[in-house]
Write a protein that holds these residues in place. Structure first.
Motif, short mmCIF file in Angstrom:
data_model
loop_
_atom_site.label_atom_id
_atom_site.label_comp_id
_atom_site.label_asym_id
_atom_site.label_seq_id
_atom_site.Cartn_x
_atom_site.Cartn_y
_atom_site.Cartn_z
N PRO A 1 42.09 30.36 36.93
CA PRO A 1 42.58 30.95 35.67
C PRO A 1 44.06 31.27 35.80
O PRO A 1 44.51 31.88 36.77
N ARG A 2 44.84 30.83 34.82
CA ARG A 2 46.30 30.96 34.90
C ARG A 2 46.74 32.41 34.75
O ARG A 2 46.23 33.14 33.92
N LYS A 3 47.69 32.79 35.61
CA LYS A 3 48.32 34.10 35.51
C LYS A 3 49.68 33.96 34.86
O LYS A 3 50.45 33.06 35.20
N ALA A 4 50.00 34.81 33.92
CA ALA A 4 51.26 34.72 33.18
C ALA A 4 52.45 35.04 34.07
O ALA A 4 52.34 35.78 35.05
N ASN A 5 53.59 34.46 33.71
CA ASN A 5 54.87 34.76 34.35
C ASN A 5 54.90 34.43 35.83
O ASN A 5 55.61 35.05 36.61
N ASP B 1 50.74 22.26 33.31
CA ASP B 1 49.72 23.10 32.69
C ASP B 1 49.84 24.56 33.14
O ASP B 1 49.52 25.48 32.38
N ALA B 2 50.28 24.76 34.38
CA ALA B 2 50.42 26.12 34.90
C ALA B 2 51.74 26.77 34.51
O ALA B 2 51.93 27.97 34.73
N GLY B 3 52.66 25.98 33.98
CA GLY B 3 53.97 26.50 33.65
C GLY B 3 54.77 26.84 34.90
O GLY B 3 55.63 27.73 34.88
N ALA B 4 54.48 26.14 35.99
CA ALA B 4 55.12 26.44 37.27
C ALA B 4 56.42 25.65 37.45
O ALA B 4 56.63 24.61 36.81
N ASP C 1 41.86 31.21 48.40
CA ASP C 1 43.29 31.51 48.30
C ASP C 1 43.51 32.63 47.29
O ASP C 1 42.93 32.63 46.20
N LEU C 2 44.36 33.60 47.63
CA LEU C 2 44.54 34.78 46.79
C LEU C 2 45.85 34.76 46.00
O LEU C 2 46.22 35.77 45.41
N HIS C 3 46.53 33.62 45.97
CA HIS C 3 47.71 33.52 45.12
C HIS C 3 47.28 33.50 43.65
O HIS C 3 46.14 33.20 43.31
N ASP C 4 48.22 33.82 42.78
CA ASP C 4 47.89 33.93 41.35
C ASP C 4 47.50 32.60 40.73
O ASP C 4 46.56 32.52 39.95
#
Length: 292
Positions: free
Chosen positions: A58-62, A152-155, A101-104
């Motif tokens: 699930p994508r995390k904002a910002n 898609d992730a805005g990365a 993995d615990l990254h956003d």
């Protein structure tokens, strides 16, 4: 052929990995159970010559960082001279690592034809999970899938994490991309030519070799985990890859005692991901801190 024996060993190692709650699930559905059960989103990506199965958390904002896990070679062989008709892994180790993995923002990319043959995926010929598993068209496809996940992730930045053959793919991807800020591999076959010579194997004709681009990625912070008891790849392959770098100051090889090619990376991944050697990778520490 000698190469058949080695690739069968890789497939057998995957089959012998530790038991889990998904043991009774058909291997073609394991990714759905593992990732879907965690609320991850599935997407079949048309990427170059292939259709690739992907999952994303699930994508995390910002958040401008995306951590992408790349699956290993999968079930390429059923026996020493019997090529599998479907390379979907018996145990998707890279996906299990990604789930921990615990990254956003985290994503996963399967290799060509894994999980997709029943869907009529394009260009699923056995050479693309045997001799040409790291061919230019495979790397092109994997890079296109990473582009889609990144968009898609805005990365803006990518960390690549590869298990086994997925580690080879990760290095080859990093050598051609400008957005990779970190590399992490686990039990990875990073020097194909050395491995072939060491074990007396036939060359992987048509495949690229990560060792050939080691100098091009030497400025990228990278950590390579390898088990002391890994008889499939092992520490000598990792060291041979590192020897191709002029500057090794950004690269770390971490040998874990009593680990082999499969055991016990998944069970210990949260702890391993928090090791201080990974702190040089931009953005990695956020996930490591969350692990403590």
């Amino acid at each position: 052929m000698k190469i058949m024996k080695a690739v069968f060993c890789l497939a057998l190692c995957a089959a012998l990995s530790a038991c889990s709650s998904t043991d009774l699930v058909p291997r073609q559905r394991k990714a759905e159970v593992i990732a879907g059960g965690a609320g991850w989103t599935y997407q079949l990506v048309e990427a170059g010559d292939f259709d690739l199965a992907t999952y994303a958390s699930p994508r995390k904002a910002n958040e401008d960082l995306l951590v992408v896990y790349i699956e290993g070679d999968g079930l390429a062989f059923l026996g020493p001279r019997t090529i599998s008709s479907d390379p979907t892994p018996t145990e998707p180790v890279a996906l299990e690592l990604a789930r921990r993995d615990l990254h956003d923002n985290v994503a996963y990319v399967a290799r060509p034809c894994q999980y997709t043959i029943a869907l009529g995926a394009r260009n699923c010929t056995p050479d693309h999970w045997t001799t040409r598993r790291y061919a230019p068209e495979v790397i092109d496809s994997m890079s296109a899938a990473v582009d889609t996940l990144k968009r898609d992730a805005g990365a803006k930045k990518i960390i690549l994490v590869g298990y086994s053959g997925g580690g080879a793919v990760a290095v080859l991807l990093a050598a051609r991309r400008s957005d990779v800020v970190g590399l992490v591999t686990v039990s990875a076959n990073l020097d194909i030519a050395f491995w072939v010579q060491r074990d007396g194997l036939s060359p992987l004709k048509g495949s690229l070799d990560p060792a050939d681009v080691a100098a091009r990625v030497e400025n990228i912070p990278q950590v390579h985990f390898v088990g002391s008891d890994d008889e499939v790849v092992g520490p000598s392959v990792t060291q041979s890859y590192l020897s191709h770098m002029k500057d090794r100051s950004h690269a770390r090889a971490i040998e874990i005692a009593r680990f082999d090619h499969v055991c016990c990376w998944v069970d210990q991944w949260t702890t391993l991901a928090a090791r201080p050697e990974l702190a040089d990778i931009p953005g990695w520490s956020a996930g490591a801190t969350a692990a403590r």
